[in-house]
Design an enzyme around this catalytic site. Structure first.
Site, PDB file in Angstrom:
ATOM      1  N   THR A   1      74.845  24.935  50.781  1.00  0.00           N
ATOM      2  CA  THR A   1      74.747  24.073  49.588  1.00  0.00           C
ATOM      3  C   THR A   1      76.168  23.595  49.245  1.00  0.00           C
ATOM      4  O   THR A   1      76.730  24.000  48.232  1.00  0.00           O
ATOM      5  CB  THR A   1      74.146  24.848  48.398  1.00  0.00           C
ATOM      6  OG1 THR A   1      74.812  26.127  48.284  1.00  0.00           O
ATOM      7  CG2 THR A   1      72.672  25.081  48.559  1.00  0.00           C
TER       8      THR A   1
ATOM      9  N   THR B   1      72.839  29.642  47.227  1.00  0.00           N
ATOM     10  CA  THR B   1      73.327  29.493  45.846  1.00  0.00           C
ATOM     11  C   THR B   1      72.975  28.096  45.373  1.00  0.00           C
ATOM     12  O   THR B   1      73.464  27.102  45.933  1.00  0.00           O
ATOM     13  CB  THR B   1      74.851  29.729  45.805  1.00  0.00           C
ATOM     14  OG1 THR B   1      75.111  31.008  46.370  1.00  0.00           O
ATOM     15  CG2 THR B   1      75.390  29.654  44.391  1.00  0.00           C
TER      16      THR B   1
ATOM     17  N   PHE C   1      74.718  38.213  47.207  1.00  0.00           N
ATOM     18  CA  PHE C   1      76.055  38.576  46.712  1.00  0.00           C
ATOM     19  C   PHE C   1      76.947  39.141  47.810  1.00  0.00           C
ATOM     20  O   PHE C   1      77.998  39.703  47.517  1.00  0.00           O
ATOM     21  CB  PHE C   1      75.931  39.600  45.575  1.00  0.00           C
ATOM     22  CG  PHE C   1      75.123  39.101  44.405  1.00  0.00           C
ATOM     23  CD1 PHE C   1      75.671  38.199  43.502  1.00  0.00           C
ATOM     24  CD2 PHE C   1      73.807  39.487  44.232  1.00  0.00           C
ATOM     25  CE1 PHE C   1      74.926  37.721  42.429  1.00  0.00           C
ATOM     26  CE2 PHE C   1      73.042  39.017  43.168  1.00  0.00           C
ATOM     27  CZ  PHE C   1      73.605  38.133  42.264  1.00  0.00           C
ATOM     28  N   LEU C   2      76.529  39.040  49.074  1.00  0.00           N
ATOM     29  CA  LEU C   2      77.326  39.676  50.133  1.00  0.00           C
ATOM     30  C   LEU C   2      78.726  39.078  50.217  1.00  0.00           C
ATOM     31  O   LEU C   2      78.945  37.920  49.854  1.00  0.00           O
ATOM     32  CB  LEU C   2      76.618  39.582  51.491  1.00  0.00           C
ATOM     33  CG  LEU C   2      76.399  38.221  52.161  1.00  0.00           C
ATOM     34  CD1 LEU C   2      77.652  37.680  52.822  1.00  0.00           C
ATOM     35  CD2 LEU C   2      75.297  38.336  53.189  1.00  0.00           C
TER      36      LEU C   2
ATOM     37  N   GLU D   1      81.793  38.212  52.845  1.00  0.00           N
ATOM     38  CA  GLU D   1      82.111  38.095  54.269  1.00  0.00           C
ATOM     39  C   GLU D   1      83.116  39.187  54.617  1.00  0.00           C
ATOM     40  O   GLU D   1      83.970  39.549  53.817  1.00  0.00           O
ATOM     41  CB  GLU D   1      82.679  36.707  54.564  1.00  0.00           C
ATOM     42  CG  GLU D   1      81.596  35.645  54.466  1.00  0.00           C
ATOM     43  CD  GLU D   1      82.128  34.228  54.630  1.00  0.00           C
ATOM     44  OE1 GLU D   1      83.237  34.042  55.155  1.00  0.00           O
ATOM     45  OE2 GLU D   1      81.413  33.299  54.215  1.00  0.00           O
TER      46      GLU D   1
ATOM     47  N   PHE E   1      89.351  42.878  41.910  1.00  0.00           N
ATOM     48  CA  PHE E   1      89.685  41.465  41.677  1.00  0.00           C
ATOM     49  C   PHE E   1      90.918  41.293  40.802  1.00  0.00           C
ATOM     50  O   PHE E   1      91.033  40.349  40.049  1.00  0.00           O
ATOM     51  CB  PHE E   1      88.468  40.687  41.141  1.00  0.00           C
ATOM     52  CG  PHE E   1      87.556  40.280  42.266  1.00  0.00           C
ATOM     53  CD1 PHE E   1      87.512  38.976  42.701  1.00  0.00           C
ATOM     54  CD2 PHE E   1      86.802  41.228  42.930  1.00  0.00           C
ATOM     55  CE1 PHE E   1      86.712  38.613  43.772  1.00  0.00           C
ATOM     56  CE2 PHE E   1      86.005  40.878  43.995  1.00  0.00           C
ATOM     57  CZ  PHE E   1      85.954  39.568  44.416  1.00  0.00           C
TER      58      PHE E   1
ATOM     59  N   CYS F   1      82.760  29.800  48.978  1.00  0.00           N
ATOM     60  CA  CYS F   1      81.908  30.033  47.792  1.00  0.00           C
ATOM     61  C   CYS F   1      82.574  29.700  46.460  1.00  0.00           C
ATOM     62  O   CYS F   1      82.063  28.871  45.698  1.00  0.00           O
ATOM     63  CB  CYS F   1      81.419  31.476  47.787  1.00  0.00           C
ATOM     64  SG  CYS F   1      80.203  31.778  49.081  1.00  0.00           S
TER      65      CYS F   1
END
Ligand code: NAD
Length: 470
Positions: free
Chosen positions: A84, A121, A154-155, A157, A273, A284
């Site tokens: 998307t 998404t 929600f994986l 990479e 984060f 993403c």
């Protein structure tokens, strides 16, 4: 169950493989015959740790790959996991989703109730859009012969298999009782970890008994669709926040590593984060923040926090260039090595990475740029063919007569590099470590002028012979 997964990319190939691994009869469908050929040869179409250990034992047994949509007719569950990407205005391009919905509609069988699960998404309202496209193509009525469920993914990479086998949470958005029942049944083995023992020989992380069980969260489709954007935008804001804090640390003389650690000790904040970088990027966060922002603006409810994070992030990419300029002054004729082109280690995904923005600016300012990435060079090159840069097969080659080496992605192999050899290759031994990842004491002992981001020790000055000390 009989499961179909449409899309053999980062989400689809991993999801399909994982569902096959826990015993479902699974078919992965993609319009790209190359990916299908790779899967049928037992090879992963993407670089993702663990996939090559898992695929060969499954393919041809209970995992199949094809370009044909015929398997949809036999499926209990059809996942949509197609791309998307962003349109010019920032909103999500639903072209692939619409095509997938039409193709599903043409194959749906009257003889069984099928649950179509949207993992891509997608903006709020897409569950309804997909349902109406399937109704049109099939002639069947939604919630009578089929239903569409939102189940955002929600994986991460690089950890995709771990995330699929040990998710924190599974979000399911539907108001259909049959949809709810099928989804609970589908995820039962994943939540209860059925069959993990047999798999743990090939995937040792599956022995992990400490990870808490996934929280199964049911809600309405619109909220489920929004949860994905809300989560990604929030993480993007968090990264932008610590990156700005790093810049403030440089001005005021603080150390962002200590600040982040101290902040993260607050359980309301958490330590995740809060790692400094040259900015968030990848396939993403940029597109998901763009979609959320564009949609919020369109509907008169602008998300100002997200807007600020996007602007802050773009300036963070350029801050890296500013730091190099501070050290080298004019970049005309300067040679710069780049280590890392992917947005994070352990992936070959080089879509929309900060490397592209930073390299573009360096080239505009007259620098010659040599780059290396362990897995991402092919994709980066195909997406950035306009960039006149040298692709190096060996990371050390980026340092040949270089005036600076910039580490953008914290691949483990860069920590283990022969930095003494790198030092002897470079014209000026200046290293900018945008992830605060390298062993700075070792690099300084070798003779490098080392800079991280937001570290109190960042006070480099040019020595008389043009070689920096620091
Ligand atoms: P991707 O580009 O790697 O894979 C998409 C695949 O879908 C491609 O192989 C493409 O050929 C195929 N495809 C497109 N249209 C098709 C059609 N009509 N029929 C069959 N196949 C078709 O994308 P991705 O990274 O796997 O992302 C998929 C979705 O999941 C996106 O919406 C993304 O935002 C979301 N997502 C991605 C990640 C991630 O880490 N990559 C994580 C969570 C969610």
């Amino acid at each position: 169950m009989n499961v179909v997964c449409i899309g053999a990319g980062y989400v689809g190939s991993v999801t399909g493989t994982a569902f096959a691994a826990i015993g479902h009869q699974t078919t992965i469908i993609d319009i790209d015959p190359k990916k299908i050929e790779q899967l049928n040869g037992g090879k992963s179409p993407i670089y993702e740790p663990g996939m090559e250990q898992l695929l060969p034992a499954l393919i041809g047994k209970n995992l199949f790959a094809t370009t044909s949509f015929e398997a949809v007719a036999e499926a209990h569950v059809v996942f949509i996991a197609v791309g998307t990407p962003s349109k010019e205005d920032g909103t999500a391009d639903l072209g692939y989703i619409k095509l997938a919905a039409q193709k599903i509609g043409r194959e749906l069988s009257k003889d069984r109730f099928t649950v179509i699960v949207n993992k891509s998404t997608v903006p709020v309202g897409t569950t309804e859009l997909v349902a109406s496209l399937i109704e049109e193509a099939s002639g069947f009525e939604a919630d009578e012969h089929f239903t569409v469920v939102s189940n955002p993914e929600f994986l991460r990479e690089g950890y995709a298999l771990e995330d699929v086998f040990f998710p924190d949470r599974i979000v399911v958005g539907t108001s259909s009782p049959q949809g709810l029942q099928v989804m609970r049944e589908l995820y039962h083995n994943l939540i209860e970890r059925v069959g993990y023992d047999q798999l743990s020989e090939r995937l040792p992380f599956l022995c992990d008994r400490q990870t808490p069980k996934a929280i199964y969260f049911e809600t309405d489709p619109k909220s489920a669709e929004l949860i994905k954007y809300a989560a990604n935008a929030f993480l993007a804001v968090k990264i932008s926040y610590i990156n700005e804090m790093a810049r403030l640390c440089e001005v005021l003389g603080g150390n962002v590593l200590a600040v982040a650690e101290g902040m993260g000790l607050d359980t309301r904040i958490g330590k995740k984060f809060l790692q400094v970088s040259s900015g968030w990027s990848g396939s993403c966060f940029p597109k998901d923040t763009a979609e959320l922002l564009a949609t919020s603006q369109k509907y008169g409810s602008e998300m100002m926090v997200v807007k600020a994070a996007v602007a802050s992030n773009e300036s963070m990419h350029m801050y890296v260039v500013e730091k190099v300029i501070r050290q080298l002054q004019s970049l005309n004729g300067k040679r710069i090595g780049i280590l890392g082109l992917t947005f994070k280690p352990d992936t070959d995904d080089a879509r929309k990475t900060q490397a592209a923005a930073i390299i573009q600016k360096l080239v505009e300012l007259g620098a010659s740029v040599s780059v290396h990435d362990p897995q991402g060079m092919a994709m980066f090159q195909s997406l950035n063919s306009h960039l006149p840069i040298v692709y190096c097969h060996e990371p050390l080659d980026t340092g040949t007569r270089a005036d600076a080496v910039i580490l953008l992605t914290h691949w483990q192999e860069y920590q283990e590099l022969d930095w003494a050899a790198m030092h002897s290759l470079m014209r000026r031994p200046y290293v900018l470590d945008t992830r605060n990842f390298l062993d700075s004491a070792r690099l300084k002992a070798i003779g490098f002028a080392y800079e991280g981001l937001g570290l109190a020790t960042n006070s480099l000055t040019l020595a008389g012979d043009g070689v920096m000390g620091g």
